[in-house]
Structure formats: structure tokens, C-alpha cells
Design an enzyme around this catalytic site. Structure first.
Site, PDB file in Angstrom:
ATOM      1  N   GLU A 273       0.818  -1.223   0.000  1.00 39.66           N
ATOM      2  CA  GLU A 273       0.000   0.000   0.000  1.00 39.66           C
ATOM      3  C   GLU A 273       0.852   1.273   0.000  1.00 39.66           C
ATOM      4  O   GLU A 273       1.677   1.477   0.903  1.00 39.66           O
ATOM      5  CB  GLU A 273      -0.929  -0.008   1.229  1.00 39.66           C
ATOM      6  CG  GLU A 273      -1.944   1.115   1.151  1.00 39.66           C
ATOM      7  CD  GLU A 273      -3.057   1.027   2.194  1.00 39.66           C
ATOM      8  OE1 GLU A 273      -3.249  -0.033   2.822  1.00 39.66           O
ATOM      9  OE2 GLU A 273      -3.742   2.051   2.361  1.00 39.66           O
TER      10      GLU A 273
ATOM     11  N   LYS B  81      -8.093  -0.336  11.171  1.00 44.59           N
ATOM     12  CA  LYS B  81      -7.443  -0.861   9.952  1.00 44.59           C
ATOM     13  C   LYS B  81      -6.196  -0.036   9.651  1.00 44.59           C
ATOM     14  O   LYS B  81      -5.138  -0.568   9.292  1.00 44.59           O
ATOM     15  CB  LYS B  81      -8.420  -0.828   8.773  1.00 44.59           C
ATOM     16  CG  LYS B  81      -7.909  -1.504   7.507  1.00 44.59           C
ATOM     17  CD  LYS B  81      -7.124  -0.581   6.590  1.00 44.59           C
ATOM     18  CE  LYS B  81      -6.623  -1.302   5.358  1.00 44.59           C
ATOM     19  NZ  LYS B  81      -5.728  -0.467   4.530  1.00 44.59           N
TER      20      LYS B  81
ATOM     21  N   ASP C  51       3.429 -13.800  12.038  1.00 41.31           N
ATOM     22  CA  ASP C  51       2.111 -14.240  11.575  1.00 41.31           C
ATOM     23  C   ASP C  51       1.148 -13.049  11.575  1.00 41.31           C
ATOM     24  O   ASP C  51       0.664 -12.630  12.628  1.00 41.31           O
ATOM     25  CB  ASP C  51       1.649 -15.353  12.536  1.00 41.31           C
ATOM     26  CG  ASP C  51       0.345 -16.005  12.119  1.00 41.31           C
ATOM     27  OD1 ASP C  51      -0.462 -15.345  11.439  1.00 41.31           O
ATOM     28  OD2 ASP C  51       0.131 -17.166  12.490  1.00 41.31           O
TER      29      ASP C  51
ATOM     30  N   HIS D  50      -1.842  10.650  -1.000  1.00 40.22           N
ATOM     31  CA  HIS D  50      -2.029   9.279  -1.452  1.00 40.22           C
ATOM     32  C   HIS D  50      -2.017   9.212  -2.979  1.00 40.22           C
ATOM     33  O   HIS D  50      -1.414   8.342  -3.576  1.00 40.22           O
ATOM     34  CB  HIS D  50      -3.366   8.794  -0.913  1.00 40.22           C
ATOM     35  CG  HIS D  50      -3.509   7.313  -0.917  1.00 40.22           C
ATOM     36  ND1 HIS D  50      -2.882   6.516   0.007  1.00 40.22           N
ATOM     37  CD2 HIS D  50      -4.176   6.484  -1.723  1.00 40.22           C
ATOM     38  CE1 HIS D  50      -3.179   5.261  -0.235  1.00 40.22           C
ATOM     39  NE2 HIS D  50      -3.967   5.213  -1.288  1.00 40.22           N
TER      40      HIS D  50
END
Ligand code: NAD
Length: 418
Positions: free
Chosen positions: A80, A257, A273, A371
Site C-alpha cells: 500500500e 485498519k 504471523d 495518497h
């Protein structure tokens, strides 16, 4: 090691690797692995089943992190755009007032043993608790190495729960995993303790497995962002953004998130993990009840913004992919961590940095401007721009504020004609 490297982002990937390699004292082989071969197919074939190849993910290094007074360069593996830049920017702002202060609990994981078919749940629970030390002894016999390092099973908890299948006794084996994530260690211990627990309770044991809700293994981080640096409007903006997330699950999911954008990137870079950490973080956010932000913000006496985070950090430096993946091993070396707890503290700092950066941008100029500039490069590549034209096409897309594939193709066509 120094982590404040102005202009790091302006260097070529090769120059950045050279600089990081010098800072972290990487060997030639480690540098070569990072910049080239990565994980070989032969190595991958020993890690999972039915291997046909490997898939590459970009590996960036966040700068500026000052954590408990120590400079850290933070490797982040993510597809990302903006994540590495946002983290580095927040860390730069945080370091002006001392950086991140972190605290990490003991590395204690929970192994769950599910006891069904019990006639008297209260008596079964009592029997288990009365024989704690015998159960712990059996569990510890499974892992003398872990015990030698000061870890191992330390305590037992027992709860009676009502379920669709009737009452069950859930026994928790609390295991100090030291520098391991601990899933294999805990699962082995839980399986070994099960027959004794069946005997003590007269019930039947079904599941024996680690819990990813690692409430006993958490890390906390705190940082102050000066109102003089970010402006009083941004202080209010971040407080409003936090209040929004604290009262609205739709926003809160995205808030958390964003935290995991940073946390999972470091988890992946170190071969840990990601699913274990994601599951743990989101369940912890809903624990004991109601889904809440993992971070908190408030204003201190002088009007600066204080941010804090707490999240479970079930990560290790021993075992799993961390021990076998050559790039993961090099990333651990770049971080300069010697214990799993130190890595946990870094995860908390990165999560807070990532969240602050997102809320700061969202509550001021919005995230699309920054972004989109990065996204424009992806669009340029998708449009078929060759390496030497990617930046040119991306720049024009961003300048025109039309970061779209159709426009990228047109620009490329025009540049080719020229
Ligand atoms: P592991 O079993 O490979 O290594 C841990 C062992 O290393 C310990 O049991 C101990 O015997 C030894 N050891 C040596 N030095 C140590 C030290 N300083 N500190 C601690 N242990 C030391 O690894 P693990 O951490 O038990 O298992 C991790 C793996 O399990 C990960 O790959 C994870 O993906 C996987 N897994 C996860 C889940 C889950 O999250 N629900 C379930 C099953 C498996």
C-alpha cells in the site's frame, strides 16, 4: 544506529539499501538478499505445501523512530502506498518531544482446553484449580528449552461458559513464550495437559489450541505531538476524529485498519504471523465488550496532543518464518531487536504513528492529495509506462488532479509522440 535521515526518500533504492546496510551492519549476503534474491523457491518449498514460486511485496524502511530513547530504522513490507511515508512523518513529529515511550508486558500466551460433557461444572473447575501445579508440570515437561530460557507454563485459569451445546469448562494454560510467538509451544502443552484435565473433570476434551486474544501479552506506546508543530486546528481535528471512531463502529473499523497498516507491515517484514496479530488486535479492540479504537488521544496541560495505544503483540524472533526467511532475518537485524518484547514495543509505536498520521491528514487536508501522488505511479505503470517515463506520467496525473488510467494512457501517448 541513527534513524533521523533527512532526504532518505530522495535516494535511489540502491543508495537507501547501502545506507541501511551500513547503519545495521548487514553482511554482504544479507544486503544481496534484501536487494535481490530474497526467498528462493527451494526455501519456500520447505516452508509451505505445493509451492510453485514466491510473490514479492515491496519492502520499505521507515525513518525517524525514537523509541524509549533508542533510534530505530523500521522495515515495513506492504503493497500500500503512503504507509511508510506516513509512519516516518509521524515519527519525525513525535521525536521532537521525546519520541515514543513504550511498555511491554511479559510474553504470556493463553492455551485453551475445551472440556465438554461435564455433569458438575463447578466441581470440575474446582478440581482443575486444585491441581494447578500438576497440570503445569506436565505442560512444562513438553518444552525444557523454553523452561530453560525462563519461560513455560506459569498459571491456570478456568471459566464455565454457556454455549449452544450446553455448559463447557474452558481451561486456560498461561504460558510465558519468551522470544517465541508460541503457537507450537502452547498447542503442544495444551495437548499434553488434556488427558489429566479429562481425568480431573470426568469430562471430554475437544479443542486444545492457542488463543489469539493475547490479553496478557500487550504493548503500550505513548507520544506527544506539539501543538506548535501541527497547529491547534489539527489538535482539535485529531481529537474529533478519535471521538468519531470511539462512538461509531463504521469509522472505528477503518481507524483500527489504519493502525494495522503499519503494524502488519512490520509483522510481515519480520516473518511473523500477520493473521495472528490482526485477529488479536481486532478482538482486543472489542474486549471486554464493544468494538473500540486501539488508540486514545487527549490534550495535555499545555495544549499538546497526546496519543496512546495498547494492543496484543504475539510476535517472536524464534521459530516460524522469522527463523528461516533470509529477508525476515535481515529485517530483524535492521530493527536491532534482541527480544520478542522489544519487537512488540516497536509494533505499538508504529501503530500509534500510523494512526496519528492518518488522523492528522484526514482531519486537515484529507489523505487523497498525498495518497494520489503515490497512487499515480501505480496508475502510470498500469498504463504501460516504461520505467524512465513512470515519474513523468505520474507527475502530470497528479498536477492535473486526474489520477485515472484513461488519462495516463493519453499522457503516455503524447510523451511517446514527443
Ligand atoms: P516454534 O515452535 O518454531 O519455536 C518455539 C520453540 O523454540 C520454543 O518452544 C522453544 O522450545 C524454542 N526456543 C529456543 N529459544 C527460545 C527463546 N529464547 N524463547 C522462546 N523459545 C525458544 O515457534 P512458535 O513460536 O511456537 O510457533 C509459531 C508458529 O506457529 C508461527 O509460524 C505461527 O504462524 C504458527 N501457528 C499459529 C497459530 C495461531 O496463531 N492460532 C496456530 C498454529 C500455528
Amino acid at each position: 544506529m541513527k534513524s533521523r535521515i533527512p532526504g532518505f526518500y530522495k535516494l535511489s533504492a540502491e543508495e537507501r539499501l547501502k545506507l541501511v546496510g551500513e547503519e545495521a551492519e548487514l553482511s554482504d549476503e544479507e544486503t544481496e538478499r534484501l536487494g535481490g534474491t530474497g526467498l528462493t523457491v527451494e526455501q519456500a518449498d520447505r516452508m509451505i505445501e505445493n509451492v510453485i514460486g514466491t510473490i514479492e511485496v515491496p519492502l520499505g524502511v521507515a525513518t525517524n523512530f525514537l523509541i524509549n530513547g533508542v533510534d530505530r530504522l523500521v522495515p515495513m513490507a506492504t503493497e500500500e502506498p503512503s504507509v511508510v511515508a506516513a509512519s516516518s512523518n509521524a515519527a519525525r513529529l513525535a521525536r521532537r518531544l521525546g519520541g515514543f515511550t513504550v511498555e511491554v508486558s511479559e510474553p504470556v500466551m493463553i492455551g485453551q482446553i475445551q472440556v465438554c460433557n461435564i455433569s458438575d461444572a463447578g466441581a470440575a473447575k474446582k478440581a482443575v484449580l486444585e491441581h494447578k501445579s500438576e497440570i503445569i508440570r506436565v505442560a512444562n515437561e513438553q518444552d525444557p528449552v523454553l523452561v530453560k530460557f525462563g519461560g513455560g507454563a506459569k498459571d491456570i485459569e478456568a471459566r464455565v461458559i454457556d454455549t449452544l451445546q450446553g455448559e463447557m469448562l474452558i481451561v486456560h494454560l498461561l504460558v510465558d513464550c519468551r522470544d517465541a510467538m508460541g503457537a507450537n509451544a502452547v498447542n503442544t502443552m495444551a495437548e499434553a495437559a488434556a488427558p489429566m484435565i479429562e481425568e480431573l473433570t470426568g469430562g471430554r476434551v475437544f479443542l486444545r489450541i492457542i488463543s489469539n486474544l493475547a490479553v496478557h501479552r500487550t504493548a503500550r506506546a505513548e507520544a506527544i505531538f506539539s501543538k506548535d508543530d501541527i497547529g491547534p486546528d489539527a489538535v482539535e481535528g485529531v481529537l474529533n476524529a478519535y471521538a468519531f471512531a470511539a462512538s461509531d463502529p463504521y469509522r472505528c473499523a477503518t481507524h483500527n485498519k489504519g493502525i494495522m497498516n503499519g503494524v502488519s507491515a512490520v509483522v510481515l517484514a519480520t516473518g511473523n504471523d500477520t493473521r495472528a496479530i490482526e485477529a488479536g488486535a481486532h478482538t482486543f479492540a472489542a474486549y471486554p465488550e464493544g468494538y473500540k479504537p486501539l488508540t486514545r488521544y487527549w490534550k495535555n496541560d499545555v495544549g499538546d496532543l497526546v496519543g496512546a495505544i495498547e494492543l496484543p503483540v504475539a510476535v517472536g524472533l524464534i521459530g516460524g518464518a522469522t527463523a528461516v526467511h533470509p529477508v525476515a532475518k535481515a529485517c530483524v537485524k535492521i530493527l536491532g531487536v534482541k527480544t520478542a518484547s522489544e519487537l512488540g514495543g516497536i509494533l505499538a509505536a508504529v501503530g500509534l504513528a500510523q494512526n496519528f498520521a492518518a488522523l492528522y491528514a484526514l482531519s486537515t487536508e484529507g489523505i487523497q492529495r498525498g495518497h494520489m501522488r503515490l497512487h499515480a505511479r501505480n496508475i502510470a505503470v498500469m498504463a504501460g509506462a516504461p520505467t524512465e517515463l513512470v515519474d513523468k506520467v505520474a507527475q502530470q496525473l497528479a498536477d492535473e488532479k486526474k489520477v485515472r488510467l484513461d488519462r495516463a494512457r493519453e499522457i503516455l501517448e503524447e510523451l511517446r509522440k514527443d
